[in-house]
Design an enzyme around this catalytic site. Structure first.
Site, PDB file in Angstrom:
ATOM      1  N   LYS A  83      26.531  40.014  33.664  1.00 14.01           N
ATOM      2  CA  LYS A  83      27.122  40.991  34.575  1.00 14.01           C
ATOM      3  C   LYS A  83      28.034  40.237  35.546  1.00 14.01           C
ATOM      4  O   LYS A  83      27.683  39.141  36.005  1.00 14.01           O
ATOM      5  CB  LYS A  83      25.999  41.700  35.346  1.00 14.01           C
ATOM      6  CG  LYS A  83      26.465  42.799  36.289  1.00 14.01           C
ATOM      7  CD  LYS A  83      25.266  43.517  36.929  1.00 14.01           C
ATOM      8  CE  LYS A  83      25.693  44.656  37.837  1.00 14.01           C
ATOM      9  NZ  LYS A  83      24.548  45.373  38.432  1.00 14.01           N
ATOM     10  N   SER A 158      24.467  50.477  37.857  1.00 17.25           N
ATOM     11  CA  SER A 158      25.719  49.771  37.931  1.00 17.25           C
ATOM     12  C   SER A 158      25.929  48.760  36.805  1.00 17.25           C
ATOM     13  O   SER A 158      27.059  48.347  36.554  1.00 17.25           O
ATOM     14  CB  SER A 158      25.810  49.033  39.270  1.00 17.25           C
ATOM     15  OG  SER A 158      24.830  48.008  39.344  1.00 17.25           O
ATOM     16  N   SER A 182      19.687  49.880  38.676  1.00 22.12           N
ATOM     17  CA  SER A 182      20.863  49.512  37.892  1.00 22.12           C
ATOM     18  C   SER A 182      20.614  48.760  36.584  1.00 22.12           C
ATOM     19  O   SER A 182      21.563  48.547  35.826  1.00 22.12           O
ATOM     20  CB  SER A 182      21.820  48.693  38.751  1.00 22.12           C
ATOM     21  OG  SER A 182      22.531  49.555  39.590  1.00 22.12           O
TER      22      SER A 182
HETATM   23  N1  GLN Z   1      22.628  53.843  41.812  1.00 18.05           N
HETATM   24  C1  GLN Z   1      22.100  53.073  42.883  1.00 18.05           C
HETATM   25  C2  GLN Z   1      23.185  52.843  43.908  1.00 18.05           C
HETATM   26  O1  GLN Z   1      24.226  53.350  43.720  1.00 18.05           O
HETATM   27  C3  GLN Z   1      21.539  51.777  42.380  1.00 18.05           C
HETATM   28  C4  GLN Z   1      22.530  50.686  42.234  1.00 18.05           C
HETATM   29  C5  GLN Z   1      21.907  49.380  41.846  1.00 18.05           C
HETATM   30  O2  GLN Z   1      20.733  49.296  41.478  1.00 18.05           O
HETATM   31  N2  GLN Z   1      22.687  48.308  41.943  1.00 18.05           N
HETATM   32  O3  GLN Z   1      23.007  52.172  44.885  1.00 18.05           O
END
Ligand code: GLN
Length: 505
Positions: A83, A158, A182
């Site tokens: 990532k 994400s 995420s």
């Molecule tokens: N969807 C969550 C957010 O927007 C989680 C994001 C994440 O785990 N990086 O913060």
């Protein structure tokens, strides 16, 4: 199993490792195959940067180690990708933000360095939401990532690119990060397996910070076995991360097949108490996700597990709590992107009668950050501001503790907790315009994140439009081995994790 050129991408990480050991293929062949497949499926938007040259050199070095008869670990020579939130020496790292366009780190993140030391071949950097903020990969400043099961739909986020690369079999495994879901949510929406370890299991050093008290690295792959192989290499104390835990790392791979006391061949989960939180099976979960999740619970029972009703009464509160704490930490972490130390700086500033330095900061940040990142910085600054701190941030911290306590009460009567990952299957790209609506979809992943507990997503069926559904398994602190064991037993009895997006055969 075969290792001909056309089917190399069907091999799991464990199978690729075996094929290398058997001399059926080489690291260079695996890497060339991966690079060709990545190029053929570039339209999926999984990668932000492909390092063909570096990958082929690393693969040749792996083949040379093997030819020299060196003792090699199981990941030696297998292609993976990271990532783009992990910094990588010699390669660009952008966190999918314009702010870091052109940035190159002088060092590797600890997770990257550990996987490199284990011999993996890194083929490149994966798309994600900007600074890991989002759940659809629509907040990337560079490209949308597309769900291989239906390219008109989101892969989740994400870690969207990480999920797409595995689901489309571009590489067998990837790294992801999970702050509020995420890893688990994109794994669920693309039909792959992912695990967010206990907070502190993997070092955060070199992981671009979003919300430091929540951020954790973890692997994404097609099987629990492959996740175990990856997590083994990624885990462990790191003196460069003050929150990394001095906790011994068990043998995750051996644990997959270590029999439970009282287990039999057809009841490998005999005696495992699976907690079913009523709050995860009520309103707000779509019927198709509920049906697949319930069927998975029945399957766990068939494997010997006992279902126990538990309650996580503050599940709903995890949304406001997370969306106060995470932006608060983000507003502080992202203050370092000021046009001086990293990445982007506005070209024109200080015109007219203005404070030149402040104007440079203002324009740099206005140009460099996307709308969701700006929204979070503003929310974060607000909840931390004098006069509002007590009402929001302090209250959220107190509730966070109560959410963690609710889990401990549940773990008095069960060993793992099971439920849905996402309330729905993957939605269409561009179909959401309301950020709050997006935040609500995180309801089942946020609680474990706030408590710092390990959580996993395991493919468990299909819902509407033949789209994948993930089963979430949450364990107590440091119990990743138990989660992986249960997921592995489930995958020995089911084939959901072997299903593939037909359009990409
Ligand atoms: N969807 C969550 C957010 O927007 C989680 C994001 C994440 O785990 N990086 O913060």
């Amino acid at each position: 199993m075969t290792s001909t050129q056309t089917t190399l991408h069907d091999l799991t990480l464990a199978q690729q490792s075996q094929a290398l050991n058997n001399g059926q293929t080489t690291s260079v062949a695996l890497t060339q195959h991966a690079l060709a497949r990545i190029a053929a499926h570039a339209a999926l938007g999984a990668f932000l940067h492909v390092d063909a040259e570096g990958a082929l050199a690393a693969a040749a070095a792996a083949d040379a180690r093997r030819a020299a008869g060196q003792a090699l670990g199981p990941l030696d020579g297998v292609p993976i990708a990271h990532k783009d939130i992990f910094v990588t020496q010699g390669l660009p790292t952008t966190a999918a933000s314009k702010m870091l366009k052109g940035y190159q780190s002088p060092f590797d993140a600890t997770v990257v360095a550990r996987l490199k030391a284990a011999g993996v071949v890194n083929v490149g950097k994966l798309n994600c939401d900007e600074f890991a903020m989002g759940g659809a990969n629509e907040n990337s400043a560079y490209a949308k990532a597309r769900n291989p099961w239906d390219t008109g739909r989101i892969p989740g986020g994400s870690s969207g690119g990480s999920a797409v690369a595995v689901s489309a079999r571009l590489v067998a495994a990837t790294t992801g990060t999970d702050t509020g879901g995420s890893i688990r949510q994109p794994a669920a929406l693309t039909g792959i397996t992912g695990i967010k370890p206990t907070y502190g299991r993997c070092s955060r050093y070199g992981m671009i910070a979003f919300a430091s008290s929540l951020d954790q690295a973890g692997p994404m792959a097609r099987t629990a076995e492959d996740c175990a192989l990856m997590l083994q290499a990624m885990s462990g104390f790191d003196e460069r991360d003050a929150t990394s835990a001095q906790q011994s790392v068990p043998d995750f791979v051996a644990a997959l097949t270590t029999p439970r006391t009282g287990a039999t061949a057809d009841k490998p989960l005999q005696g495992l108490r699976v907690g079913v939180p009523q709050e995860f099976f009520g309103q707000g979960v779509s019927a198709d996700v509920l049906a697949a999740t319930r069927a998975a619970l029945t399957q766990l029972e068939a494997l010997g597990a006992t279902l126990v009703d538990v309650s996580l009464p503050r599940t709903e509160l995890s949304i406001p709590v997370y969306y106060i704490i995470a932006p608060a930490e983000a507003s502080s972490n992202l203050s370092r992107f000021d046009g001086v130390k990293f990445g982007h700086r506005a070209q024109r500033y200080g015109d007219g009668n203005v404070d030149k330095l402040n104007d440079m900061y203002r324009k740099t940040r206005a140009e460099g950050f996307g709308p969701e990142v700006k929204r979070r910085i503003m929310i974060g600054a607000y909840v931390l501001s004098h006069g509002y701190y007590d009402a929001y941030y302090l209250q959220a911290q107190k509730l966070r503790r109560m959410i963690a306590d609710d889990f401990q009460a549940a773990f008095q009567v069960c060993d793992v907790i099971a439920g849905p990952v996402s309330p729905t299957v993957a939605r269409a790209i561009g179909s959401s315009t309301d950020p709050v609506q997006e935040y609500l979809a995180d309801i089942f992943t946020l609680p474990a994140s706030l408590a710092g507990l390990p959580g996993m997503s395991v493919p468990c069926g299909f819902g509407e439009h033949q789209l994948p559904v993930g089963l979430q398994l949450i364990g107590n602190y440091w119990q990743e081995a138990q989660l992986l064991h249960a997921a592995h037993a489930f995958q020995q009895a089911t084939d959901w994790h072997q299903r593939q997006p037909t359009a990409l055969a």
